[in-house]
Design a protein around this motif. Structure first.
Motif, mmCIF file in Angstrom:
data_model
loop_
_atom_site.group_PDB
_atom_site.id
_atom_site.type_symbol
_atom_site.label_atom_id
_atom_site.label_comp_id
_atom_site.label_asym_id
_atom_site.label_seq_id
_atom_site.Cartn_x
_atom_site.Cartn_y
_atom_site.Cartn_z
ATOM 1 N N GLN A 65 -11.309 -2.331 4.967
ATOM 2 C CA GLN A 65 -11.674 -3.506 4.259
ATOM 3 C C GLN A 65 -11.196 -2.920 2.796
ATOM 4 O OE1 GLN A 65 -12.890 -6.142 5.524
ATOM 5 N NE2 GLN A 65 -13.655 -5.584 7.512
ATOM 6 N N PRO A 66 -10.679 -3.683 1.947
ATOM 7 C CA PRO A 66 -10.241 -3.321 0.609
ATOM 8 C C PRO A 66 -11.335 -2.928 -0.460
ATOM 9 C CG PRO A 66 -10.006 -5.908 1.091
ATOM 10 C CD PRO A 66 -10.152 -5.310 2.537
ATOM 11 N N TRP A 67 -12.553 -3.480 -0.045
ATOM 12 C CA TRP A 67 -13.719 -3.037 -1.166
ATOM 13 C C TRP A 67 -14.490 -1.888 -0.447
ATOM 14 C CZ3 TRP A 67 -13.191 -7.522 2.032
ATOM 15 C CH2 TRP A 67 -14.164 -7.612 3.157
ATOM 16 N N ARG A 68 -13.934 -1.135 0.489
ATOM 17 C CA ARG A 68 -14.669 -0.017 0.900
ATOM 18 C C ARG A 68 -13.879 1.028 0.313
ATOM 19 N NH1 ARG A 68 -19.010 -0.138 4.339
ATOM 20 N NH2 ARG A 68 -19.196 -1.975 5.641
ATOM 21 N N LYS A 69 -14.760 2.281 0.270
ATOM 22 C CA LYS A 69 -13.931 3.684 -0.003
ATOM 23 C C LYS A 69 -13.712 4.430 1.358
ATOM 24 C CE LYS A 69 -15.692 4.182 -4.753
ATOM 25 N NZ LYS A 69 -16.621 4.875 -5.497
ATOM 26 N N TYR A 70 -12.371 4.784 1.652
ATOM 27 C CA TYR A 70 -12.234 5.763 2.797
ATOM 28 C C TYR A 70 -11.785 7.159 2.490
ATOM 29 C CZ TYR A 70 -12.561 1.000 4.984
ATOM 30 O OH TYR A 70 -12.905 0.132 5.395
ATOM 31 N N ASP A 71 -11.905 7.888 3.418
ATOM 32 C CA ASP A 71 -11.450 9.353 3.052
ATOM 33 C C ASP A 71 -10.115 9.619 3.748
ATOM 34 O OD1 ASP A 71 -13.936 10.239 2.172
ATOM 35 O OD2 ASP A 71 -14.812 9.819 4.089
ATOM 36 N N ALA A 72 -9.431 8.475 4.706
ATOM 37 C CA ALA A 72 -8.320 8.534 4.966
ATOM 38 C C ALA A 72 -8.032 7.077 5.653
ATOM 39 C CB ALA A 72 -8.111 9.544 6.133
ATOM 40 N N LEU A 73 -6.707 6.814 5.784
ATOM 41 C CA LEU A 73 -6.262 5.527 6.443
ATOM 42 C C LEU A 73 -5.239 5.871 7.549
ATOM 43 C CD1 LEU A 73 -5.188 3.674 3.376
ATOM 44 C CD2 LEU A 73 -7.170 3.501 4.599
ATOM 45 N N ILE A 74 -5.332 5.041 8.787
ATOM 46 C CA ILE A 74 -4.343 4.995 9.595
ATOM 47 C C ILE A 74 -3.593 3.604 9.733
ATOM 48 C CG2 ILE A 74 -4.133 5.326 12.166
ATOM 49 C CD1 ILE A 74 -6.434 7.229 12.132
ATOM 50 N N PHE A 75 -2.421 3.693 9.774
ATOM 51 C CA PHE A 75 -1.551 2.533 9.803
ATOM 52 C C PHE A 75 -1.248 2.417 11.166
ATOM 53 C CE2 PHE A 75 -1.531 3.424 5.409
ATOM 54 C CZ PHE A 75 -1.312 2.056 4.896
ATOM 55 N N LEU A 76 -1.262 1.342 11.852
ATOM 56 C CA LEU A 76 -1.050 1.087 13.365
ATOM 57 C C LEU A 76 -0.168 -0.212 13.394
ATOM 58 C CD1 LEU A 76 -1.034 1.338 16.345
ATOM 59 C CD2 LEU A 76 -3.287 -0.007 16.278
ATOM 60 N N LYS A 77 1.216 -0.170 13.394
ATOM 61 C CA LYS A 77 2.065 -1.455 13.785
ATOM 62 C C LYS A 77 2.162 -1.965 12.261
ATOM 63 C CE LYS A 77 3.977 -3.804 17.509
ATOM 64 N NZ LYS A 77 3.547 -4.654 18.623
ATOM 65 N N SER A 78 1.888 -1.322 11.241
ATOM 66 C CA SER A 78 1.817 -1.867 10.034
ATOM 67 C C SER A 78 2.669 -1.283 9.006
ATOM 68 C CB SER A 78 0.173 -1.665 9.357
ATOM 69 O OG SER A 78 0.147 -2.233 7.983
ATOM 70 N N MET A 79 3.648 -2.158 8.556
ATOM 71 C CA MET A 79 4.718 -1.196 7.620
ATOM 72 C C MET A 79 5.153 -2.360 6.753
ATOM 73 S SD MET A 79 7.186 -0.070 10.930
ATOM 74 C CE MET A 79 7.809 -1.707 11.412
ATOM 75 N N GLY A 80 6.082 -2.017 5.581
ATOM 76 C CA GLY A 80 6.266 -2.791 4.867
ATOM 77 C C GLY A 80 6.086 -2.332 3.309
ATOM 78 N N ASP A 81 6.148 -3.317 2.546
ATOM 79 C CA ASP A 81 6.018 -3.142 1.047
ATOM 80 C C ASP A 81 4.421 -2.996 1.038
ATOM 81 O OD1 ASP A 81 8.472 -3.034 0.255
ATOM 82 O OD2 ASP A 81 8.599 -4.996 -0.238
ATOM 83 N N LYS A 82 3.778 -3.918 1.343
ATOM 84 C CA LYS A 82 2.238 -3.611 1.206
ATOM 85 C C LYS A 82 1.617 -2.308 1.765
ATOM 86 C CE LYS A 82 1.502 -8.826 0.831
ATOM 87 N NZ LYS A 82 0.760 -8.913 -0.251
ATOM 88 N N SER A 83 1.856 -2.238 2.659
ATOM 89 C CA SER A 83 1.608 -0.766 3.401
ATOM 90 C C SER A 83 1.863 0.359 2.747
ATOM 91 C CB SER A 83 2.006 -0.684 4.788
ATOM 92 O OG SER A 83 1.589 -1.557 5.677
ATOM 93 N N LEU A 84 3.198 0.154 2.351
ATOM 94 C CA LEU A 84 3.500 1.437 1.441
ATOM 95 C C LEU A 84 2.823 1.612 -0.050
ATOM 96 C CD1 LEU A 84 7.431 1.406 2.181
ATOM 97 C CD2 LEU A 84 5.929 3.391 2.638
ATOM 98 N N SER A 85 2.503 0.481 -0.535
ATOM 99 C CA SER A 85 2.015 0.524 -1.890
ATOM 100 C C SER A 85 0.579 0.919 -1.427
ATOM 101 C CB SER A 85 1.765 -1.117 -2.184
ATOM 102 O OG SER A 85 1.051 -1.292 -3.489
ATOM 103 N N LEU A 86 -0.229 0.612 -0.442
ATOM 104 C CA LEU A 86 -1.657 1.293 -0.147
ATOM 105 C C LEU A 86 -1.397 2.572 0.171
ATOM 106 C CD1 LEU A 86 -4.624 0.467 0.157
ATOM 107 C CD2 LEU A 86 -4.411 -0.172 2.361
ATOM 108 N N LEU A 87 -0.459 3.234 0.750
ATOM 109 C CA LEU A 87 -0.491 4.304 1.172
ATOM 110 C C LEU A 87 -0.152 5.297 -0.168
ATOM 111 C CD1 LEU A 87 2.165 5.553 3.829
ATOM 112 C CD2 LEU A 87 2.217 6.803 1.416
ATOM 113 N N LYS A 88 0.600 4.723 -1.130
ATOM 114 C CA LYS A 88 0.862 5.363 -2.215
ATOM 115 C C LYS A 88 -0.413 5.623 -3.292
ATOM 116 C CE LYS A 88 5.980 4.590 -2.519
ATOM 117 N NZ LYS A 88 6.833 3.655 -3.145
#
Length: 370
Positions: A65-88
């Protein structure tokens, strides 16, 4: 941060999962149903329940959820510009990111049986970029693990899992003189795979019944020309039942009634070679032995079971020999069925797989000051 520090932490680490096109649709955040089946169920929902219910793992999985704080993320079948932006963005905070590689997007080779079966060049480029950029890769098969290792040094094989607590009590099955049920389950789009053993099914049409648990057959319209006619001809020759898929629990009930599970596949393309073992382990979990093509993940199951409860058929002759041995009562079905269920319980059950994944995520977390 050491693993000891992880153990001493009072609160679990919150890990956000981004699944599919979640980032592209804001309403997806609160409408995602991860319990309806498929990738979300086996790669996220079942594992999440096990990990969240095990306090010693010190992990809490949830849908991002974009309003929560996380200690790590896991992307599952999620790629592309938006995913890379969040990753960075998370890397900018000094936080680890994982990629669950569950499809062979990395190769585009071989025969395509329906439009979009093989990945696009864009999907290949996006998958490679995600794999190169993350701090840990979770590959769903050893086949994919080897491919991902070309792009990232920290890769682990974590198979699909099976909720054994949902499996009905084992019921032994024996041939009683009627037709032998050959059990197949999957999306209707994949029914063309039965054509890989078309000749065998036609040859034994007087002794078998196909039991096909699947969804909307309108998907067959996506097949390339010729395959639908061949499939309809096959159904015209071989007795069969088509059962609409409702849930994994329903599928378990069908498997528990007896028969032999089958999973033939065309291996003349890179997409099929990257599949997991889930199609066969669901049946094996119910004590059904399986006849299958040599998909690398299926071969791994056979290795772990010492060839018991499963027959990997490399040639048409292998398929013939397996079915003939079954029909002639040459097999010790009690032993085979026990071995089939046993290998799933030991290596592919949800608690076993969850422990492996939790250990990997924690090992990566230990290198970050979360």
């Amino acid at each position: 941060m050491s693993d000891l520090s992880l153990q001493n932490r009072s609160k679990p680490y919150r890990v956000g999962w981004i699944i599919g096109n979640q980032l592209a649709e804001s309403r997806f955040f609160h409408r995602l149903n991860v319990h309806i089946g498929g990738i979300s169920l086996v790669r996220f929902a079942w594992i999440t329940a096990q990990i969240n219910e095990t306090p010693e793992y010190k992990l809490k999985y949830e849908i991002y959820q974009p309003w929560r704080k996380y200690d790590a993320l896991i992307f599952l079948k999620s790629m592309g510009d938006k995913s890379l932006s969040l990753l960075k963005r998370y890397h900018g905070k000094g936080l680890p990111v994982f990629f669950d590689a569950n499809v062979n997007y990395y190769q585009i080779e071989g025969t395509e049986y329906y439009g979009g079966m093989l990945p696009s060049l864009q999907q290949k480029e996006e998958a490679i970029k995600m794999t190169e950029s993350v701090d840990g890769v979770i590959a769903d098969s050893e086949f994919l693990q080897k491919i991902c290792a070309h792009y990232n040094a920290r890769v682990i094989w974590i198979p699909d899992n099976v909720r054994m607590d949902l499996v009905p009590p084992y019921r032994p099955w024996r041939i009683s003189g009627g037709r032998v049920p050959l059990l197949w389950s999957g999306e209707a789009l994949k029914l063309f795979e039965l054509l890989a053993i078309e000749d065998l099914l036609n040859r034994y049409s007087s002794k078998i019944e196909l039991v096909l648990v699947t969804n909307d057959l309108s998907a067959l319209e996506r097949w390339h020309p010729g395959y639908q006619d061949r499939f309809q001809s096959l159904l015209g020759m071989v007795p069969h039942r088509i059962i609409p898929y409702q849930s994994v629990e329903q599928l378990f009930q069908i498997y528990s009634q007896g028969g032999v599970a089958i999973s033939p596949r065309f291996l003349d393309n890179s997409y099929n070679r990257g599949h997991t073992e889930w199609k066969i382990t669901l049946g094996m979990a119910c004590g059904r032995m399986v006849f299958c093509s040599p998909v690398p993940s299926y071969v791994k199951v056979a290795e772990l079971s010492n060839g018991k409860g499963i027959r990997v058929c490399y040639t048409p002759e292998d398929w013939h020999s397996a079915l003939e041995a079954l029909l002639s009562a040459e097999m010790d079905l009690e032993m085979e069925e026990g071995a089939a269920q046993g290998v799933v319980e030991k290596y592919y059950s949800t608690p076993v797989v969850a422990e492996k994944q939790a250990g990997f995520v924690r090992s990566v977390l230990s290198n970050f000051h979360c």
